[in-house]
Design a protein around this motif. Structure first.
Motif, PDB file in Angstrom:
ATOM      1  N   ALA A  66       0.910  -1.515  -0.488  1.00  0.00           N
ATOM      2  CA  ALA A  66       0.276   0.178  -0.120  1.00  0.00           C
ATOM      3  C   ALA A  66       1.177   1.740  -0.146  1.00  0.00           C
ATOM      4  N   PRO A  67       0.499   2.195  -0.784  1.00  0.00           N
ATOM      5  CA  PRO A  67       1.244   3.919  -1.147  1.00  0.00           C
ATOM      6  C   PRO A  67       1.624   3.751   1.258  1.00  0.00           C
ATOM      7  N   PRO A  68       2.336   3.832   1.379  1.00  0.00           N
ATOM      8  CA  PRO A  68       2.697   4.892   3.033  1.00  0.00           C
ATOM      9  C   PRO A  68       1.625   5.843   3.125  1.00  0.00           C
ATOM     10  N   ALA A  69       1.567   6.708   2.101  1.00  0.00           N
ATOM     11  CA  ALA A  69       0.734   7.639   2.752  1.00  0.00           C
ATOM     12  C   ALA A  69      -0.579   7.099   3.506  1.00  0.00           C
ATOM     13  N   MET A  70      -1.024   6.277   2.970  1.00  0.00           N
ATOM     14  CA  MET A  70      -2.819   6.061   2.725  1.00  0.00           C
ATOM     15  C   MET A  70      -3.066   4.880   4.642  1.00  0.00           C
ATOM     16  N   LEU A  71      -1.932   5.032   5.039  1.00  0.00           N
ATOM     17  CA  LEU A  71      -2.086   5.159   6.574  1.00  0.00           C
ATOM     18  C   LEU A  71      -2.588   4.867   7.529  1.00  0.00           C
ATOM     19  N   GLN A  72      -3.158   6.452   7.237  1.00  0.00           N
ATOM     20  CA  GLN A  72      -4.314   6.400   7.787  1.00  0.00           C
ATOM     21  C   GLN A  72      -6.156   6.540   7.628  1.00  0.00           C
ATOM     22  N   ALA A  73      -5.777   5.976   6.194  1.00  0.00           N
ATOM     23  CA  ALA A  73      -6.970   5.975   5.145  1.00  0.00           C
ATOM     24  C   ALA A  73      -7.937   4.721   5.514  1.00  0.00           C
ATOM     25  N   VAL A 128      -5.386  -3.171  10.027  1.00  0.00           N
ATOM     26  CA  VAL A 128      -4.255  -1.595  10.968  1.00  0.00           C
ATOM     27  C   VAL A 128      -5.203  -1.192  11.840  1.00  0.00           C
ATOM     28  N   ILE A 129      -4.549  -1.412  13.712  1.00  0.00           N
ATOM     29  CA  ILE A 129      -5.499  -1.450  15.013  1.00  0.00           C
ATOM     30  C   ILE A 129      -4.717   0.198  15.139  1.00  0.00           C
ATOM     31  N   ALA A 130      -5.454   1.652  15.470  1.00  0.00           N
ATOM     32  CA  ALA A 130      -5.663   3.043  15.373  1.00  0.00           C
ATOM     33  C   ALA A 130      -5.600   3.307  17.286  1.00  0.00           C
ATOM     34  N   HIS A 131      -4.627   4.078  17.030  1.00  0.00           N
ATOM     35  CA  HIS A 131      -5.060   4.727  18.835  1.00  0.00           C
ATOM     36  C   HIS A 131      -4.168   5.738  19.158  1.00  0.00           C
ATOM     37  N   THR A 132      -5.562   6.226  19.330  1.00  0.00           N
ATOM     38  CA  THR A 132      -5.666   8.216  19.372  1.00  0.00           C
ATOM     39  C   THR A 132      -5.068   8.508  20.167  1.00  0.00           C
ATOM     40  N   VAL A 133      -4.235   9.619  21.504  1.00  0.00           N
ATOM     41  CA  VAL A 133      -3.590  10.221  22.274  1.00  0.00           C
ATOM     42  C   VAL A 133      -3.622  11.258  21.860  1.00  0.00           C
ATOM     43  N   ILE A 134      -5.184  12.525  23.349  1.00  0.00           N
ATOM     44  CA  ILE A 134      -4.120  14.100  22.958  1.00  0.00           C
ATOM     45  C   ILE A 134      -2.627  13.841  23.553  1.00  0.00           C
ATOM     46  N   ASP A 135      -1.969  14.369  23.189  1.00  0.00           N
ATOM     47  CA  ASP A 135      -0.594  14.117  23.544  1.00  0.00           C
ATOM     48  C   ASP A 135      -0.749  15.821  24.263  1.00  0.00           C
ATOM     49  N   SER A 136      -0.666  17.045  23.503  1.00  0.00           N
ATOM     50  CA  SER A 136      -1.063  18.316  23.962  1.00  0.00           C
ATOM     51  C   SER A 136      -1.305  19.418  23.859  1.00  0.00           C
ATOM     52  N   ILE A 137      -2.112  20.617  24.591  1.00  0.00           N
ATOM     53  CA  ILE A 137      -2.449  21.632  24.207  1.00  0.00           C
ATOM     54  C   ILE A 137      -1.698  22.438  24.876  1.00  0.00           C
ATOM     55  N   SER A 138      -1.195  23.735  23.243  1.00  0.00           N
ATOM     56  CA  SER A 138      -0.344  24.995  23.848  1.00  0.00           C
ATOM     57  C   SER A 138      -1.302  25.392  24.324  1.00  0.00           C
ATOM     58  N   GLU A 139      -0.311  26.372  25.277  1.00  0.00           N
ATOM     59  CA  GLU A 139      -0.764  27.886  25.558  1.00  0.00           C
ATOM     60  C   GLU A 139      -1.303  28.859  24.602  1.00  0.00           C
ATOM     61  N   GLU A 140      -2.460  29.863  24.865  1.00  0.00           N
ATOM     62  CA  GLU A 140      -2.477  30.628  23.730  1.00  0.00           C
ATOM     63  C   GLU A 140      -1.662  30.714  22.789  1.00  0.00           C
ATOM     64  N   LYS A 141      -1.945  31.467  22.201  1.00  0.00           N
ATOM     65  CA  LYS A 141      -0.982  31.679  20.673  1.00  0.00           C
ATOM     66  C   LYS A 141      -1.377  32.537  19.957  1.00  0.00           C
TER      67      LYS A 141
ATOM     68  N   LEU B  63      -4.624  14.579   4.050  1.00  0.00           N
ATOM     69  CA  LEU B  63      -4.140  13.135   3.709  1.00  0.00           C
ATOM     70  C   LEU B  63      -4.159  12.969   1.370  1.00  0.00           C
ATOM     71  N   THR B  64      -4.958  14.440   1.081  1.00  0.00           N
ATOM     72  CA  THR B  64      -4.415  13.849   0.056  1.00  0.00           C
ATOM     73  C   THR B  64      -2.791  14.800  -0.494  1.00  0.00           C
ATOM     74  N   SER B  65      -2.991  15.083   0.382  1.00  0.00           N
ATOM     75  CA  SER B  65      -1.667  16.364   0.151  1.00  0.00           C
ATOM     76  C   SER B  65      -0.446  14.980   0.589  1.00  0.00           C
ATOM     77  N   ASN B  66      -0.274  14.902   1.084  1.00  0.00           N
ATOM     78  CA  ASN B  66       0.350  13.467   2.116  1.00  0.00           C
ATOM     79  C   ASN B  66       0.517  13.041   1.008  1.00  0.00           C
ATOM     80  N   GLY B  67      -0.328  12.029   0.363  1.00  0.00           N
ATOM     81  CA  GLY B  67      -0.579  11.364  -1.032  1.00  0.00           C
ATOM     82  C   GLY B  67       0.625  11.773  -2.003  1.00  0.00           C
ATOM     83  N   LEU B  68      -0.072  13.167  -2.478  1.00  0.00           N
ATOM     84  CA  LEU B  68       0.900  14.595  -3.427  1.00  0.00           C
ATOM     85  C   LEU B  68       2.053  13.581  -3.392  1.00  0.00           C
TER      86      LEU B  68
END
Ligand SMILES: [Zn+2]
Lengths: 324, 143
Positions: A66-73, A128-141, B63-68
């Motif tokens: 698979a094209p690597p960029a498909m990972l999240q897809a 493909v099993i995905a596990h997402t964690v909320i890692d950080s939230i910045s100060e106000e910018k 994801l499309t930007s990534n793919g391209l």
């Protein structure tokens, strides 16, 4: 928000840091040739290891990958994403967090960074099993888009054997949209606004100069007391300290005193190649302008130039200099 | 046209430039890319939703930007290259009618692993920088 309200808000959002978006979730489809082909078709990706079975088999890959960029897809929910549940209890933690922002006026959302690492090629049949964690939230910018916070999530992707196959760090800005931005970009419905040059700053001492340029005249300020010419415009004569002045119209004949070609970064609204030059005018003053009408490599110090006032975009009148 | 030749690690020098690639941005590409990547967020296929968010039309999903970006580098590197990492900073949105030009340059090489870092920039002709970042690929020592 009052300082007290702000504190309650900050506590609310920071409570999400470290939370998982949802439990580890298996993608709805295993890695498969059909989805790979659909992806390659749209991306215009003709890499034969994605779609040509015979080629892939004979290659170092050993089979189709698979094209690597498909990972999240592989992990996305798909069609249900178009209408997230209205029932707050059913929202995942990321959507709940976004809702806290929305409720406090931070309605804008913008992806700013995405870093994906791939630990191995995925092949048809892989899960493909995905596990997402909320890692950080910045100060106000304070950003161009408005005031906001950056939220960073980390997604770890594993396969059917529990092995790590990839990782993604994703950063979004949740922000209070600048009203001016919004009106600007959406005013001409369905048509992106073509950017113009950065507008000239028109202050108390120099607005008159730009107003003359708008009429096609390049003025040079002149001291009424001692007749000394000066540019850029300012309130007092450097020779005699008189604040009485009038102006003459430049003939826009001169030579290149110095110049630079701007390569990077390119600014929207400017035409490239872009030469910025200091021109010594026949009247004796100098002016910063552009050299146009020749190749950048043909511009030389001392080159004779002749200028005229031109409309360079929808909103901007500017003197532009051509080889004489 | 498919590229069946892989670039050898030893043939690559820091400073090598990749051939530029022009991509006309169309509604079809934006919607097609969103659906092929399973991203049904309305702003990528529903113009009214995009306008409610302050943009004049649907815009390309990440994801499309990534793919391209991945495609751009493997078009050059060839089928035996292995993409290790895609690191993108996102800029102005890509909207229908724009043309994005992608350029790239080899920035670093690691002899021990055969890994090459390519800096990639995708600029559209209306709003400027759409994406910039680094694609890391492992190349075979010899082709
Ligand atoms: Zn004077």
């Amino acid at each position: 928000m009052t300082p007290e309200e702000k504190k309650v808000f900050m506590d609310k959002i920071h409570a999400f840091v470290g939370m998982e978006m949802a439990p580890p979730t298996k993608g709805p489809d295993d890695v498969n040739k059909a989805m790979i082909r659909h992806w390659c078709e749209v991306m215009g990706d003709a890499n034969p290891v994605y779609t040509d079975e015979a080629f892939a088999k004979a290659s170092s890959k050993g089979s189709i990958i698979a094209p690597p960029a498909m990972l999240q897809a592989w992990s996305l929910e798909g069609y249900p994403m178009h209408s997230p549940s209205k029932d707050e209890a059913l929202l995942d933690n990321q959507r709940k967090l976004h809702k806290v922002f929305d409720d406090h006026g931070y309605t804008g959302v913008l992806g700013t960074n995405c870093t994906q690492e791939y630990f191995r090629d995925l092949k048809p049949g892989d899960q493909v099993i995905a596990h997402t964690v909320i890692d950080s939230i910045s100060e106000e910018k304070a950003t161009q888009r408005g005031i906001g916070h950056f939220i960073e999530t980390v997604t770890r992707f594993t396969d059917q054997n529990g092995e790590k196959v990839g990782e993604m760090r994703f950063r979004v800005l949740k922000f209070i949209p600048n009203e001016s931005n919004k009106v600007e970009s959406a005013k001409d419905e369905g048509k992106p606004e073509v950017p113009t040059r950065i507008a000239s700053p028109r202050g108390h001492d120099n607005a008159w100069w730009w107003q003359q340029v708008d009429k096609g005249v390049v003025p040079i300020q002149r001291c009424k007391n001692c007749q000394t010419l000066r540019h850029p415009p300012r309130s007092m004569c450097g020779e005699c300290q008189s604040i009485e002045w009038d102006f003459i119209e430049s003939k826009l004949e001169g030579e290149v005193f110095s110049f630079v070609e701007l390569h990077y970064p390119k600014f929207p609204g400017y035409q490239y190649p872009l030469i910025c030059a200091v021109i010594s005018l026949g009247e004796g003053t100098r002016i910063v302008s552009n050299i146009v009408g020749c190749k950048p490599e043909d511009v030389k110090i001392g080159m004779k130039v002749k200028g005229k006032v031109e409309q360079v975009d929808e909103k901007t009148m500017l003197p532009q200099f051509y080889p004489a | 046209m498919s590229n069946t030749k892989t670039v050898a690690y030893k043939a690559v020098q820091v400073g090598d430039k990749l051939p530029p690639l022009e991509i006309p941005i169309t509604s079809s590409l934006i919607v097609g890319g969103a659906i092929a990547s399973r991203d049904f967020t309305p702003v990528h296929h529903d113009r009214a939703a995009a306008q409610a968010g302050g943009l004049p039309d649907v815009f390309m999903n990440i994801l499309t930007s990534n793919g391209l970006m991945g495609r751009y580098v493997t078009d050059w590197a060839g089928p035996d290259a292995t993409v290790k990492k895609i690191d993108i900073k996102l800029g102005a949105p890509n909207l229908p009618g724009f043309v994005m030009t992608i350029t790239g340059e080899v920035k670093a090489k690691d002899d021990a692993t055969g890994i090459v870092d390519v800096a990639v920039v995708g600029e559209n002709n209306v709003w400027g920088m759409h994406m910039m970042g680094t694609v890391r690929v492992a190349l075979p020592k010899e082709a």
